[in-house]
Design an enzyme around this catalytic site. Structure first.
Site: not given
Lengths: 274, 274
Positions: A95-96
């Site tokens: 998802a960063k």
């Protein structure tokens, strides 16, 4: 899942492969499009075909979000399917994320509380309070971006400070004050070659999530040579090279063959430590 | 929306307020919980009560994702509601995304193609190819994190390189090679005070998205003193201070009062340039 359990899975399966579920509706076999939920149908087939060859799955959120509500449903179904049928798999929400504390708390709630996912990738730019809310969940992991696999990794991550310390090194050093190797891993791109030596100076015992083998051109042999530690310490991801190995009705079978080829290579590399 | 249109809206409304829709099911008035979609019901009431006082809305994706599919539905309904009823509003998806090119393309598709949102916040850590896919959409904007409002902003963003250039300055300089001030804005926290002077040395003409007024303690007066340019150049966000001004059935009315108070202060500040 804790570090020892992860290592046990690696030893048992002779694999440290993570299959990246970067599932794109435009790339899956045409015959699946008549399914009620083509994305989930694709993922389920890929998972069933590869689960004994890998120790982790990494759905990349971008691919699900790009389809809005339908994509989010497919994402949740995929996570639940893995949890129910292959509970020994380590699930990584790629998802960063990373935001002010108040907001990171919401992301942590989403991934760890609601979905019971094992780990989430987090971007370090906003610093400590953007990462800490993810660390209050026992046996859940933050996988912090350190040195990524893409060309743009050179733009900022290699910037040297006045003491000659590069930004990714500062990230490795600073973030170790926030959590131990029982809760933190780092993203290091397979394309970084000998840089793994520099990484290991700072984090000899941590697990590293290594994308970039396959489509992005990284070498598994090189990653192992410079990056493996005595608990393996590597989770190597392949996405496109496995899940899009074939576009016909045999896609899952071909995905299995590709995964098997990688796993065989990993079994060979693991002889160095097992 | 282009830069001139944004400035016209600011002049017409005498406001550069962005209302942050950080809508948390645990914080909205209890009577809304009986609605079919409480989050959307809350947002709709807030939007109707504030639209003439602000020029932008900023839903923070974390708050919607934390509720899974339901949250994503509420997010899409909110965006569509604003587009249909208040088409002059600039919509910011506060997502802080950033991934390898292939993946950033998917995020861009999600926000710009599917949802027709005006802008998305992006984290710079992964460099050029993580940002560029967002820049192929005309009159759509990247709002790049530069110097954020939180305490953790000091961990990495202020790191000086060998030439004394701080990381946020390098981000400002480097990213100007990727896009002009017609497609790029920067996030600069209201809590950064005089640092706006340093920011303006690098980006005199850009719009800045400024969170951190209100709950986080930033001063609007200071932001304007050091950060305003001849096209205003500021979109100042307030979330909690407006949307949670009251928890009773009067919540929308009270939100309006809070927004009005900020808008009045902004009208005063705008006298310097209008």
């Amino acid at each position: 899942m804790n570090k020892q359990q992860l290592f046990e899975n690696i030893k048992r399966k002779k694999s440290f492969l993570c299959v990246g579920l970067d599932t794109d509706i435009k790339k899956i076999p045409a015959h699946l499009l008549k399914e009620e939920d083509p994305i989930f149908a694709f993922n389920k087939a890929i998972i069933d075909a590869t689960a004994d060859l890998c120790i982790a799955y990494k759905p990349n959120l971008a691919f699900y979000e790009s389809m809005g509500v339908k994509g989010w449903i497919a994402f949740e179904k995929t996570v639940n399917y893995i949890k129910e049928n292959y509970p020994d798999q380590f699930i990584i929400a790629d998802a960063k994320r990373g935001d002010i504390g108040n907001t990171s708390e919401m992301y942590a709630r989403s991934f760890f509380d609601e979905l019971n996912i094992d780990s989430v990738t987090v971007a370090p730019y906003m610093g400590e309070d953007s990462v800490k809310p993810f660390l209050i969940y026992p046996e859940k992991w933050v996988i912090l971006l350190a040195l990524t696999s893409n060309k743009g990794s050179h733009d900022f991550q290699l910037t040297e400070d006045v003491n000659g310390e590069r930004l990714f090194e500062k990230v490795l050093k600073t973030s170790q004050q926030w959590a131990s190797d029982e809760q933190m891993m780092y993203v290091v791109g397979a394309t970084q070659g000998k840089m793994f030596l520099d990484i290991r100076k700072h984090v000899p015992n941590h697990f590293l999530l290594v994308p970039g083998v396959g489509a992005q051109g990284g070498s598994l042999e090189e990653v192992c040579k410079y990056g493996m530690n005595k608990m393996c310490g590597l989770i190597v991801n392949s996405s496109r090279g496995i899940i899009y190995a074939d576009k016909t009705e045999k896609f899952a079978e071909e995905a299995r063959k590709s995964a098997k080829a990688v796993q065989t290579e990993m079994e060979e590399q693991l002889k160095a430590i097992l």
